[in-house]
Structures are given as C-alpha cells and as structure tokens.
Scaffold this active site. Structure first.
Site, short mmCIF file in Angstrom:
data_model
loop_
_atom_site.label_atom_id
_atom_site.label_comp_id
_atom_site.label_asym_id
_atom_site.label_seq_id
_atom_site.Cartn_x
_atom_site.Cartn_y
_atom_site.Cartn_z
N SER A 58 27.71 44.79 17.49
CA SER A 58 29.28 45.55 17.41
C SER A 58 28.68 47.14 17.23
CB SER A 58 29.84 45.12 16.24
OG SER A 58 29.46 45.24 15.00
N LYS A 113 30.11 48.85 9.62
CA LYS A 113 31.01 49.45 10.50
C LYS A 113 30.91 51.07 10.02
CE LYS A 113 32.62 45.51 12.09
NZ LYS A 113 31.92 44.97 13.49
#
Length: 177
Positions: free
Chosen positions: A44, A84
């Site tokens: 990701s 993230k």
C-alpha cells in the site's frame, strides 16, 4: 582473607555488571519512548516503502508537535499497525476528483506520487475531517486500505510515531521523509 587481585577482579566484574545494566536500561528507555522499528507489510505504500522493509520511527516527535501533511506515520490498531501518509488535517475538507486532490477547495500537488498512482486514486468526498482526527492514504492508492475504505478517520492518539529511516534491507538505507 581476600588478596588484592581477587578484590580487583570482583570490582572489575561489578563495574562490568553496572555498565551492562545501565546499557540495557538506556536501550529500554530509547525503545519505549523515543525510537522503535516497524516492518512494512503489503504494497500500500509502494513505491515509497516496499513490503518487508524495516523502518525506524520517532515516537517522541508528536509529544511536542502534531502530525503534518505528508508525514509518513505509524498508526496503532488492536491487531495490526499501519504505515500511511497524512493527507488531511483536523478541520479540513478533502475531495478527490480523479487524479486531483483538493484540500479546502485548493488543489494540492502530491509530489510524492507518480502520475499513475494519482490517476488510480478515484473519486472521494468532499468530506470534513473532525477535530483531533486525520485523513491518511497509502501511496499505492489503487490497493491501499486507508481513510477512504476501511481505516476511517485516524484519531490523534492512534498515531504513535513518524517514520524516519529505512534500515532494512541494508542496501536501501535512506530517509523516509
């Protein structure tokens, strides 16, 4: 009665034991309160971070500062930590229209993303970020589980640090900011 050499040996062992105990306590303090490591799992955050890389993150930075847009953060959840990027801050409004990201109506250039990743972001919002919350996304927008699709808004208390360095594999050692 002890000889002088036996006394010196005992003192030497005692000094070594003290040094080892102090080193362990310092290492524990640094690991618990200042720096720690995390392993990137999944794709990701590609191409910024790749699966299997180990990063050092700064646990103390957010005791004196707040997360900033663009920071790569470690998010603590009950069964898994996530890595993230902070995209929107508390009180802001975010909208994604194709490859364009708008924050409070202004277009935001995502210099950390390649053109392909920007195109695959899709449409989202507009949505208002609540106070004490952050909106995060992975750099590989097409497959990232993030604030758009599963993680939701990230509470400030769930952000446990900012990624600083890639330390493994050794040939890829670099800063992550």
């Amino acid at each position: 009665m002890y000889s002088v050499t036996e006394t010196k040996k005992k003192n030497e062992w005692f000094e070594w034991a003290k040094a080892i105990i102090i080193a362990v306590l310092i290492a524990f303090f640094i690991r618990s309160f200042i720096f720690a490591t995390s392993i990137v799992e999944g794709e990701s955050m590609n191409p910024t971070l790749e699966s299997g890389e180990r990063v050092i993150f700064n646990k103390a930075i957010y005791l004196i500062n707040e997360p900033s847009r663009g920071d790569i953060v470690i998010i603590q959840r009950p069964f898994k930590n996530y890595v993230k990027r902070v995209i929107a801050l508390p009180g802001e409004t975010i909208e994604i229209n194709g490859s364009n990201l708008f924050i409070n109506g202004d277009k935001y250039e995502q210099s950390f993303l390649g053109e392909d990743a920007q195109r695959r972001t899709g449409n989202f919002g507009p949505i208002h970020i609540p106070e004490n919350s952050y909106f995060v996304m992975g750099d590989n927008r097409a497959i990232s589980k993030d604030s758009r699709n599963g993680l939701g808004f990230i509470d400030e208390d769930d952000i446990i640090g900012r990624s600083e360095f890639i330390i493994f594999p050794f040939n890829e050692w670099s800063r992550t900011r």
